[in-house]
Design a protein around this motif. Sequence first.
Motif, PDB file in Angstrom:
ATOM      1  N   ARG A 122      -9.778  -2.060  -4.296  1.00 29.40           N
ATOM      2  CA  ARG A 122      -9.235  -2.639  -3.055  1.00 29.40           C
ATOM      3  C   ARG A 122      -9.248  -4.166  -3.122  1.00 29.40           C
ATOM      4  O   ARG A 122      -8.283  -4.824  -2.724  1.00 29.40           O
ATOM      5  N   TYR A 142       0.824  -1.215   0.000  1.00 28.79           N
ATOM      6  CA  TYR A 142       0.000   0.000   0.000  1.00 28.79           C
ATOM      7  C   TYR A 142       0.854   1.259   0.000  1.00 28.79           C
ATOM      8  O   TYR A 142       1.842   1.380   0.717  1.00 28.79           O
ATOM      9  N   ASP A 158      -2.352   5.003  -3.141  1.00 25.89           N
ATOM     10  CA  ASP A 158      -3.489   4.113  -2.905  1.00 25.89           C
ATOM     11  C   ASP A 158      -4.487   4.738  -1.942  1.00 25.89           C
ATOM     12  O   ASP A 158      -5.708   4.646  -2.134  1.00 25.89           O
ATOM     13  N   LEU A 202      -7.582   4.537  -4.347  1.00 26.99           N
ATOM     14  CA  LEU A 202      -8.207   3.221  -4.494  1.00 26.99           C
ATOM     15  C   LEU A 202      -9.728   3.312  -4.507  1.00 26.99           C
ATOM     16  O   LEU A 202     -10.401   2.616  -5.273  1.00 26.99           O
TER      17      LEU A 202
END
Length: 275
Positions: free
Chosen positions: A128, A113, A117, A121
Amino acid sequence: MPALSDLPVVGAALTSTTLALHRNWILERQRDLEIQDFFEAETLDGDWRARVELIRKLLDGYEGRLGIHGPFWGFKIDSQDPLIRAVVTKRLLQGLEVCEALGATQMVIHSPYSTWDYNNLDINPGARTRVIERVHATLGDVVKRAEGFGCELVIENIEDKDPMDRVQLANSFASPAVRVSLDTGHANYAHGSTGAPPADFYVDAAGDALAHVHLQDTDGYADRHWLPGEGNIGWPAVFRALGRLSSRPRLIIEVKDQTNIRAGAAHLEALGLVV
């Protein structure tokens, strides 16, 4: 203040060279130990068994909890390219081969991560879930191998801004071989530079999934790997959070100045946090 017998015993991340310097200190309390000789490709593709034999000789009489830092240079564990994922799988299996030869029961791997992100995301439906699916595609055989000889993979925060992301990733495997690592300096970098919570929040987020902690200090701007006490991490808060756990994570001082590692341990001892 807790009695000395109630305080956690702090260990260290060392190479074979610095292990020789601190061998007596490690053995006197059977301190947690993480060997950091085996994360470079050149080592894994070379005569790493000779290095294992050297370390095993240095550890004659050692009965503590032994781990290694797994390979991480040049890749992420959630690559979208299946050819890259195959290389990552190979490297991590090589790391586990070292663990088995060395008698190590834990290997540190890096979280996928990033700060990007955190911000992006959730604007892409299903993103995810796809990260987790790609990590499972990379680690499927690795987890099975680790389960086979009683080794843990612990996922260390790197750029993680949300302390729950890698906790949920680890939980998705539903395996005793996949747990969570915390690097206090990485958390403090994320706190100071990206607005993440402070390091003790990462402990609470992981709870008893936390099996490993890198103790290093920073200024909140860069990944300094300073000795505890040289930066601005609130160590009493971190150890209060650790004291709420029942999982007994391995406590590993991981710093650039490995020759002076006992000065960092002495700082934490002087605060009444470790022995």
